[in-house]
Enzyme design. Structure first.
Site, mmCIF file in Angstrom:
data_model
loop_
_atom_site.group_PDB
_atom_site.id
_atom_site.type_symbol
_atom_site.label_atom_id
_atom_site.label_comp_id
_atom_site.label_asym_id
_atom_site.label_seq_id
_atom_site.Cartn_x
_atom_site.Cartn_y
_atom_site.Cartn_z
ATOM 1 N N ASP A 11 1.121 -1.072 -0.070
ATOM 2 C CA ASP A 11 0.181 0.084 0.095
ATOM 3 C C ASP A 11 1.029 1.266 -0.052
ATOM 4 O O ASP A 11 2.040 1.215 0.396
ATOM 5 C CB ASP A 11 -0.828 -0.184 1.132
ATOM 6 C CG ASP A 11 -1.726 1.246 1.473
ATOM 7 O OD1 ASP A 11 -2.414 1.426 0.450
ATOM 8 O OD2 ASP A 11 -1.754 1.972 2.516
ATOM 9 N N ASP A 13 -0.097 5.119 0.759
ATOM 10 C CA ASP A 13 -0.551 6.108 1.901
ATOM 11 C C ASP A 13 -0.602 5.659 3.015
ATOM 12 O O ASP A 13 -1.255 4.414 3.525
ATOM 13 C CB ASP A 13 -1.810 7.172 1.682
ATOM 14 C CG ASP A 13 -1.641 7.716 0.365
ATOM 15 O OD1 ASP A 13 -1.498 9.007 0.402
ATOM 16 O OD2 ASP A 13 -1.858 7.247 -0.935
ATOM 17 N N ASP A 176 -1.659 -0.820 5.837
ATOM 18 C CA ASP A 176 -1.805 -0.335 7.124
ATOM 19 C C ASP A 176 -3.344 -0.081 7.430
ATOM 20 O O ASP A 176 -3.723 0.493 8.541
ATOM 21 C CB ASP A 176 -1.504 1.381 7.252
ATOM 22 C CG ASP A 176 -2.148 2.158 6.241
ATOM 23 O OD1 ASP A 176 -2.230 2.066 4.984
ATOM 24 O OD2 ASP A 176 -2.612 3.334 6.856
#
Length: 225
Positions: A11, A13, A176
């Protein structure tokens, strides 16, 4: 579980980069131009993770969960303004999290192939990676507008595996948020969650990742370095 893996799906961001300052500036500039209330950075931080369209919808509604869709004309205008504003501030304050660059270098030296799988529009991903001097580590990018469905659907992960000629059984997803963990599970790909990102709805551990790290560099240990 993580032994003999050859492809790492990241991922962006909240995992590799902290882009909240620039996203917040772009969103607030958009809302201000529309004559709507603006929000502090801490509030906007928990709105990030489902792509630009959902971020703008949350800004228009002033909440994380959209109970009522904004008027279509207002949303379309807001999106146009937001994309222009974000492009202008794209690399003003966005930076890599600690240990990211050196860890990516070590992973490349160990022979891993790496790809970005993000819900962020692709038009922004390349310029950010180039500005941060890490674009050479990634063999492929899947952005939020590239396919009919985005995370938490497994399609972007499976697409990245297919494009790079890798069996999903040889891949690992690193992210995240719940989107990353749920997409990985649906694709039968093990996941590593970072605990420092944007997963504000509840602790990332509650979504059942296969491993959790508090620092990006700990990925090396999980992978068996």
């Amino acid at each position: 579980m993580f032994k003999d893996r050859s492809l790492l799906l990241f991922d962006l961001d909240g995992t590799l980069i902290d882009s909240v300052p620039d996203l917040s500036r772009a969103l607030n500039a958009t809302l201000k131009e529309l004559g709507l209330p603006t929000y502090d950075e801490a509030t906007i931080r928990v709105w990030i993770g489902n792509g630009a369209a959902m971020l703008v919808k949350r800004g228009l509604a002033g909440k994380r969960e959209i109970e009522e869709e904004p008027q279509e004309a207002l949303f379309e205008r807001a999106m146009e303004i937001f994309l222009k504003n974000y492009e202008e501030v794209l690399n003003d304050a966005t930076g890599l999290y600690p240990e990211v660059e050196e860890t990516l270098k070590k992973l490349r030296e160990r022979g891993y192939r790496m790809a970005i799988v993000t819900n962020k529009p692709s038009q922004f991903v390349g310029p950010i990676l180039k500005n941060l001097a890490v674009e050479s580590y990634f063999d492929h990018i899947v952005g939020g507008e590239d396919l009919p469905r985005k995370k938490p659907d497994p399609l972007p992960l499976l697409h990245a595996c297919e494009r790079l000629g890798c069996d999903p059984k040889k891949a690992v997803m690193i992210g995240d948020s719940s989107n990353d963990i749920l997409a990985a599970r649906a694709a039968s790909i093990p996941s590593i969650a970072v605990s420092y990102g944007y997963s504000a709805e509840r602790p990332i551990e509650s979504f059942g990742p296969d491993a959790v790290v508090g620092r990006f560099g700990e990925i090396l240990r999980i992978l068996g370095f």
